[in-house]
Design an enzyme around this catalytic site. Structure first.
Site, PDB file in Angstrom:
ATOM      1  N   THR A   1      -7.917   1.164   2.957  1.00 30.97           N
ATOM      2  CA  THR A   1      -6.863   1.469   3.936  1.00 30.97           C
ATOM      3  C   THR A   1      -6.661   2.974   4.070  1.00 30.97           C
ATOM      4  OG1 THR A   1      -5.263   1.122   2.170  1.00 30.97           O
ATOM      5  CG2 THR A   1      -5.619  -0.691   3.673  1.00 30.97           C
ATOM      6  N   THR A   2      -6.641   3.676   2.931  1.00 31.73           N
ATOM      7  CA  THR A   2      -6.441   5.130   2.978  1.00 31.73           C
ATOM      8  C   THR A   2      -7.603   5.796   3.713  1.00 31.73           C
ATOM      9  OG1 THR A   2      -5.276   4.995   0.875  1.00 31.73           O
ATOM     10  CG2 THR A   2      -5.969   7.177   1.580  1.00 31.73           C
TER      11      THR A   2
ATOM     12  N   ASP B   1      -1.442   2.904  -3.122  1.00 35.59           N
ATOM     13  CA  ASP B   1      -2.069   2.024  -2.138  1.00 35.59           C
ATOM     14  C   ASP B   1      -1.660   2.433  -0.721  1.00 35.59           C
ATOM     15  OD1 ASP B   1      -3.585  -0.314  -1.441  1.00 35.59           O
ATOM     16  OD2 ASP B   1      -1.703  -1.327  -1.011  1.00 35.59           O
TER      17      ASP B   1
ATOM     18  N   ASP C   1      -6.364  -5.692  -3.765  1.00 37.90           N
ATOM     19  CA  ASP C   1      -7.496  -4.984  -3.154  1.00 37.90           C
ATOM     20  C   ASP C   1      -8.811  -5.485  -3.737  1.00 37.90           C
ATOM     21  OD1 ASP C   1      -5.630  -3.580  -1.797  1.00 37.90           O
ATOM     22  OD2 ASP C   1      -6.059  -1.629  -2.664  1.00 37.90           O
TER      23      ASP C   1
END
Length: 558
Positions: free
Chosen positions: A98-99, A65, A390
């Site tokens: 997010t990545t 994550d 998520d």
């Protein structure tokens, strides 16, 4: 900062300060941003790898994550911190992507570096990037697909897409169904508050043993073994206080002259506690949840009345109980009336993986639910929990916005082509920035291909060809290496995941590019490429090795 006055330099900054200016400052910030993006890049996509983080106390986190990685890594470079904020904003707003957001930010900086070398001004770049981001957001709206609130199939596919590549993948069909049921249960007219979905982690069993309880599980036991184990069709009271005799706040001294007086005191206390228990029974409560403590004598009387009592219940659990059962929390027994009671078809103490917990189930309208996550070890279950977080975020976002786009790199390739067309209509040097933005977006499909062990150039060429031919949802299948229709395959992401990622990545990149002077009060260290040791800001030799007392080391600053 030194200024020559006669023969004597005037020292403005303190000796410990470091200053990097102009191209050096831009270069340093760009390198820091790229380093952060590079650290999470290999985790992207269904075949992304995991990272193991060990903190200074020896705690281990194994995760895929992006935001967990970045927030747990001890980053102390100010420019790198600004990229970490991109991930945190993405997590708060939509819970996933997010990545992607960080990787796009890193690539925007990388593309900018080449243009800065060609003497294109940072302000021109910033202007072009902002125009491109605005155009990209509008183009995404056009390819978005509408989703109905009750379209369970697509919602489950969205939940599953968010879990892909994370530890929950082995049971993602079951988990995505549970996630959708949980979000739909707590949805109301005000939207979806995922705080009403409590995730209870239980070590033992496998991920497939996870289940959704329509109601609340309290990680406590009843206070006395002489109380019943369960109550059917239970009226539930919530008391936001204690069932104890209040200590006097004033320091008082009481002289007891004979044993009868002491006996009277004790009897009086006992009577007060008995009245508390009787008050709860009189209101009609079968179960009482108390925020504070419960006196031993009060426990005895409550047990006599056949009431299940639970003490020291957390405030978050109390608000969930109130929402699930419809009970109104009161501050003392005196205020408790029948109208304040909530209802649950079943309140029972059950064992789960060796621990006793109180289950409050069969409520009329479960506006608060509990997801029990099972897993073989703590590390497995923590990673499943992060995947579920998520997943809850994307389903919530989809219910709120009602719009999704295909995944698998499809929207990025589509945007890249649209932006290249748009660049032709942009005048001046900003056109080059828009084209650089279009190139930067392709980092997503390129990284997906790299992480899957495929040839990124071949994959990108195929994707471009498909999109040129009008197939807007063509994306990369990381398992086979083929380009497939992601919408048909059921790989969806909420529209807001993409728009938010582009907006926050652009803002962070623009902010970093506009900085041409970094003045640090202390030592500003950036790890060099070999990771041998920290070097002074601006690269080896860039800062005159610690500034030479800010005088001699400044060279051209005199």
């Amino acid at each position: 900062m030194a200024q020559q006055m006669g023969n004597q330099p005037l020292i403005v900054l303190s000796e410990d300060s470091q200053r990097t200016s102009g191209k050096d400052a831009q270069s340093m910030n760009i390198q820091a941003g790229k380093a952060v993006a590079e650290s999470v890049r290999t985790t992207l996509g269904p075949k992304g790898m995991d990272k193991m983080l060990v903190d200074s106390t020896g705690n281990v986190i194994v995760t895929n994550d992006g935001v967990t990685l970045l927030s747990e890594m001890e980053i102390d470079h100010p420019a790198a911190d600004m990229i970490v904020e991109v991930a945190e904003t993405q997590e708060d707003e939509v819970g996933d992507g997010t990545t992607s957001a960080v990787v796009i930010a890193g690539e925007l900086l990388s593309q900018a570096e080449e243009l800065l070398d060609q003497d294109i001004h940072a302000t021109t770049l910033a202007q072009g990037y902002r125009q491109a981001a605005e155009e990209a957001t509008e183009a995404l709206e056009e390819v978005a697909i509408d989703v109905e609130e009750d379209d369970d199939e697509i919602l489950e596919q969205i939940a599953a897409t968010a879990m892909t590549g994370k530890g929950a993948e082995s049971a993602r069909d079951l988990l995505s169904r549970l996630v959708v049921e949980a979000v739909q249960a707590v949805a109301d007219d005000d939207g979806v508050d995922t705080d009403n979905i409590k995730v209870e982690k239980v070590v033992g069993g496998s991920i497939e043993n996870s289940e959704l309880v329509e109601g609340v599980i309290i990680d406590k036991e009843r206070v006395s073994d002489s109380m019943p184990y369960f109550a059917e069709d239970a009226d539930v009271a919530i008391i936001d206080g204690d069932l104890e005799i209040k200590e006097t706040e004033i320091d008082a001294e009481v002289n007891v002259t004979d044993p009868d007086q002491l006996e009277q005191f004790l009897e009086q206390e006992e009577q007060q506690l008995k009245e508390m228990a009787e008050g709860i029974a009189a209101a009609g409560a079968d179960v009482v949840f108390v925020d504070g403590g419960i006196d031993d004598m009060a426990q005895h009387y409550l047990a006599q009345e056949g009431i299940i009592a639970v003490r020291r219940v957390k405030a978050s659990d109390q608000s969930q109980l109130a929402r699930a059962t419809g009970a109104t929390p009161v501050s003392s027994v005196d205020d408790l009336t029948e109208d304040d009671l909530g209802f649950a078809g079943s309140v029972a103490q059950k064992e789960i993986a060796g621990d006793q917990r109180i289950f409050v189930e069969d409520v009329d309208d479960a506006k608060a639910v509990t997801l029990i996550l099972r897993g073989g070890t703590d590390h497995v279950i923590d990673e499943v929990d992060r995947a579920i977080e998520d997943s809850l975020g994307v389903v919530r976002t989809t219910l709120e916005d009602g719009k999704v786009v295909a995944g698998g790199g499809a929207p990025e390739v589509d945007l890249s082509l649209s932006l290249r067309d748009y660049a032709d209509s942009v005048g001046g040097r900003e056109q080059l920035a828009v084209e650089a933005f279009a190139d930067a977006l392709e980092v997503i499909p390129r990284t997906l291909a790299e992480n899957a062990g495929l040839d990124p150039i071949d994959s990108l060429v195929e994707l471009r060809a498909d999109h040129d031919a009008g197939d807007t949802s063509s994306g990369l299948d990381a398992y086979t290496g083929d380009t497939i229709d992601m919408a048909e395959e059921g790989v969806y992401e909420p529209l807001r995941v993409k728009t938010q990622a582009i907006e926050s990545a652009t803002e962070a990149a623009v902010m970093l590019l506009r900085i041409d002077d970094v003045i640090a009060a202390g030592d500003l260290a950036v790890a060099d490429d070999d990771d041998d040791e920290d070097m002074p800001a601006g690269g080896p030799g860039g800062m005159g090795g610690g500034m030479g007392g800010m005088g001699g080391g400044m060279g051209g600053m005199m």
